[in-house]
Design a protein around this motif. Structure first.
Motif, PDB file in Angstrom:
ATOM      1  N   PRO A 222       0.941  -0.993  -0.042  1.00 51.45           N
ATOM      2  CA  PRO A 222       0.019   0.076   0.078  1.00 51.45           C
ATOM      3  C   PRO A 222       0.824   1.158  -0.066  1.00 51.45           C
ATOM      4  O   PRO A 222       1.953   1.073   0.500  1.00 51.45           O
ATOM      5  N   LEU A 223       0.528   2.324  -0.793  1.00 51.86           N
ATOM      6  CA  LEU A 223       1.047   3.485  -0.729  1.00 51.86           C
ATOM      7  C   LEU A 223       1.012   4.196   0.608  1.00 51.86           C
ATOM      8  O   LEU A 223       2.392   4.751   0.862  1.00 51.86           O
ATOM      9  N   ASP A 224       0.409   4.083   1.326  1.00 49.66           N
ATOM     10  CA  ASP A 224       0.216   4.495   2.823  1.00 49.66           C
ATOM     11  C   ASP A 224       1.447   3.879   3.657  1.00 49.66           C
ATOM     12  O   ASP A 224       1.953   4.413   4.542  1.00 49.66           O
ATOM     13  N   THR A 225       1.739   2.381   3.468  1.00 46.33           N
ATOM     14  CA  THR A 225       2.855   1.872   4.102  1.00 46.33           C
ATOM     15  C   THR A 225       4.068   2.283   3.903  1.00 46.33           C
ATOM     16  O   THR A 225       5.064   2.818   4.445  1.00 46.33           O
ATOM     17  N   VAL A 226       4.325   2.737   2.563  1.00 45.60           N
ATOM     18  CA  VAL A 226       5.630   3.343   2.147  1.00 45.60           C
ATOM     19  C   VAL A 226       5.890   4.757   2.644  1.00 45.60           C
ATOM     20  O   VAL A 226       6.802   5.187   3.108  1.00 45.60           O
ATOM     21  N   ALA A 227       4.719   5.317   2.532  1.00 39.99           N
ATOM     22  CA  ALA A 227       4.735   6.803   3.089  1.00 39.99           C
ATOM     23  C   ALA A 227       5.100   6.591   4.639  1.00 39.99           C
ATOM     24  O   ALA A 227       5.920   7.602   5.245  1.00 39.99           O
ATOM     25  N   ARG A 228       4.319   5.715   5.354  1.00 37.22           N
ATOM     26  CA  ARG A 228       4.595   5.834   7.014  1.00 37.22           C
ATOM     27  C   ARG A 228       6.226   5.394   7.310  1.00 37.22           C
ATOM     28  O   ARG A 228       6.841   5.875   8.013  1.00 37.22           O
ATOM     29  N   TRP A 229       6.583   4.474   6.207  1.00 36.78           N
ATOM     30  CA  TRP A 229       8.297   4.341   6.368  1.00 36.78           C
ATOM     31  C   TRP A 229       8.974   5.908   6.481  1.00 36.78           C
ATOM     32  O   TRP A 229       9.888   5.977   7.305  1.00 36.78           O
ATOM     33  N   VAL A 230       8.594   6.492   5.442  1.00 34.48           N
ATOM     34  CA  VAL A 230       9.481   7.740   5.511  1.00 34.48           C
ATOM     35  C   VAL A 230       8.921   8.588   6.884  1.00 34.48           C
ATOM     36  O   VAL A 230      10.141   9.278   7.218  1.00 34.48           O
ATOM     37  N   THR A 231       7.742   8.790   6.989  1.00 37.48           N
ATOM     38  CA  THR A 231       7.728   9.865   8.049  1.00 37.48           C
ATOM     39  C   THR A 231       7.796   9.075   9.683  1.00 37.48           C
ATOM     40  O   THR A 231       8.295  10.056  10.312  1.00 37.48           O
ATOM     41  N   ASP A 232       8.139   8.017   9.639  1.00 34.09           N
ATOM     42  CA  ASP A 232       8.427   7.372  10.947  1.00 34.09           C
ATOM     43  C   ASP A 232      10.038   7.127  10.948  1.00 34.09           C
ATOM     44  O   ASP A 232      10.411   6.648  11.751  1.00 34.09           O
ATOM     45  N   ARG A 233      10.626   7.435   9.727  1.00 34.62           N
ATOM     46  CA  ARG A 233      12.043   7.376   9.886  1.00 34.62           C
ATOM     47  C   ARG A 233      12.653   5.904  10.055  1.00 34.62           C
ATOM     48  O   ARG A 233      13.618   5.612  10.676  1.00 34.62           O
ATOM     49  N   THR A 234      11.827   4.813   9.329  1.00 30.78           N
ATOM     50  CA  THR A 234      12.310   3.635   9.589  1.00 30.78           C
ATOM     51  C   THR A 234      13.262   3.121   8.800  1.00 30.78           C
ATOM     52  O   THR A 234      13.720   3.855   7.932  1.00 30.78           O
ATOM     53  N   GLU A 235      13.882   1.964   9.013  1.00 29.94           N
ATOM     54  CA  GLU A 235      14.966   1.420   8.289  1.00 29.94           C
ATOM     55  C   GLU A 235      14.570   1.220   6.868  1.00 29.94           C
ATOM     56  O   GLU A 235      15.077   1.178   5.947  1.00 29.94           O
ATOM     57  N   GLU A 236      13.289   0.662   6.722  1.00 30.37           N
ATOM     58  CA  GLU A 236      12.775   0.358   5.490  1.00 30.37           C
ATOM     59  C   GLU A 236      12.937   1.515   4.369  1.00 30.37           C
ATOM     60  O   GLU A 236      13.103   1.570   3.131  1.00 30.37           O
ATOM     61  N   ALA A 237      12.762   2.928   4.949  1.00 33.18           N
ATOM     62  CA  ALA A 237      12.746   4.133   4.321  1.00 33.18           C
ATOM     63  C   ALA A 237      14.191   4.324   3.488  1.00 33.18           C
ATOM     64  O   ALA A 237      14.257   4.858   2.545  1.00 33.18           O
ATOM     65  N   THR A 238      15.249   3.585   3.823  1.00 33.75           N
ATOM     66  CA  THR A 238      16.357   3.794   3.142  1.00 33.75           C
ATOM     67  C   THR A 238      16.520   3.127   1.867  1.00 33.75           C
ATOM     68  O   THR A 238      17.490   3.172   1.219  1.00 33.75           O
ATOM     69  N   ARG A 239      15.520   2.260   1.501  1.00 32.91           N
ATOM     70  CA  ARG A 239      15.578   1.359   0.283  1.00 32.91           C
ATOM     71  C   ARG A 239      15.094   2.274  -0.753  1.00 32.91           C
ATOM     72  O   ARG A 239      15.213   1.868  -2.015  1.00 32.91           O
ATOM     73  N   LEU A 240      14.289   3.333  -0.588  1.00 36.73           N
ATOM     74  CA  LEU A 240      13.864   4.148  -1.476  1.00 36.73           C
ATOM     75  C   LEU A 240      14.960   5.012  -2.196  1.00 36.73           C
ATOM     76  O   LEU A 240      15.875   5.270  -1.856  1.00 36.73           O
ATOM     77  N   ARG A 241      14.840   4.915  -3.523  1.00 35.92           N
ATOM     78  CA  ARG A 241      15.918   5.359  -4.514  1.00 35.92           C
ATOM     79  C   ARG A 241      15.242   6.572  -5.161  1.00 35.92           C
ATOM     80  O   ARG A 241      14.163   6.170  -5.606  1.00 35.92           O
ATOM     81  N   ARG A 242      15.902   7.951  -5.310  1.00 38.81           N
ATOM     82  CA  ARG A 242      15.513   8.853  -6.044  1.00 38.81           C
ATOM     83  C   ARG A 242      15.160   8.629  -7.550  1.00 38.81           C
ATOM     84  O   ARG A 242      16.055   7.936  -7.970  1.00 38.81           O
TER      85      ARG A 242
END
Length: 254
Positions: A222-242
């Motif tokens: 879900p898009l909201d799950t990925v957005a939550r990674w970013v707002t919560d600054r979780t480790e999963e957020a580091t997988r995002l690439r510009r």
């Protein structure tokens, strides 16, 4: 029972039957309480409700002495009985003397059990709310009821129907409100994530959104799950690439 006490008890019973706008509402427990009031007001041996859903019995609840008498009498109606008849037709079943041959032939299993427990008369009234038949209230007595008692039973059934219909509407509104709040919270979170990524990467919010959406699609999240990674600054957020998905641009956002 003195008149003033009876009136107070009736008022309390009607309020209780309609008092369903609570988060902790439980249908069976509510119907059992109304059945208690019915037994007390009518001087009945037992009373119980049978609710239906799509033509099938949805729930049973009753009160009596012994405490499970009403439930036993309701369950005994699988092959026929006053409550089942009222549920099927949507009309009252007038008082029936169970000691007659007609009653024994009409509802043999139910009649035998009722007589064994000292129930000489039974009647049922429909529980109808806002044009829909919800079920029926069945009353079991030792003597023929008066016209006033029949009216009282129908009044309790009507108040119960109103309470059940109101709770259904209340629960539906609460569900919609929860869904709307979740959708709003999700949208706010996605906007926050876009802003955080845009600032981190020194890029536009549209590009940040395409990155969020692309990652969600690739990993079936879900898009909201990925957005939550970013707002919560979780480790999963580091997988995002510009960067957007190949062939996508800001105009492809949905």
């Amino acid at each position: 029972m003195r008149c003033e006490n009876r009136e107070a008890l009736l008022a309390a019973a009607l309020v209780e039957a309609a008092d369903t706008l609570t988060d902790g509402f439980e249908t069976t427990a509510h119907l059992r309480r109304v059945s208690d009031r019915c037994v007390e007001l009518l001087g009945a041996r037992a009373a119980g409700f049978m609710l239906i859903d799509g033509g099938r019995t949805a729930s049973l609840a009753g009160s009596g002495e012994p405490c499970d008498l009403a439930l036993d009498l309701l369950r005994a109606q699988s092959g026929g009985g006053p409550c089942l008849d009222s549920c099927g037709t949507g009309r009252p079943v007038p008082p029936v003397s169970l000691g007659t041959a007609h009653a024994g032939a009409r509802w043999p299993v139910f009649t035998e059990l009722a007589l064994r427990h000292g129930v000489a008369v039974t009647f049922a009234v429909p529980v109808r709310g806002r044009g829909s038949l919800l079920g029926a209230l069945n009353v079991f007595t030792a003597a023929l009821p008066s016209d006033a008692q029949l009216v009282l039973a129908q009044t309790l059934a009507d108040a119960t129907a109103l309470g059940l219909a109101n709770h259904h509407a209340y629960a539906h509104c609460r569900t919609l409100a929860t869904q709307l709040q979740q959708a709003l919270s999700s949208r706010v979170r996605i906007e926050q994530a876009k802003g955080m990524l845009a600032e981190r990467w020194n890029t536009t919010p549209d590009t940040a959104f395409l990155t969020l959406r692309g990652h969600a699609r690739r990993h079936q999240l879900p898009l909201d799950t990925v957005a939550r990674w970013v707002t919560d600054r979780t480790e999963e957020a580091t997988r995002l690439r510009r960067g957007p998905e190949p062939g996508e641009g800001p105009g492809g956002r949905s």
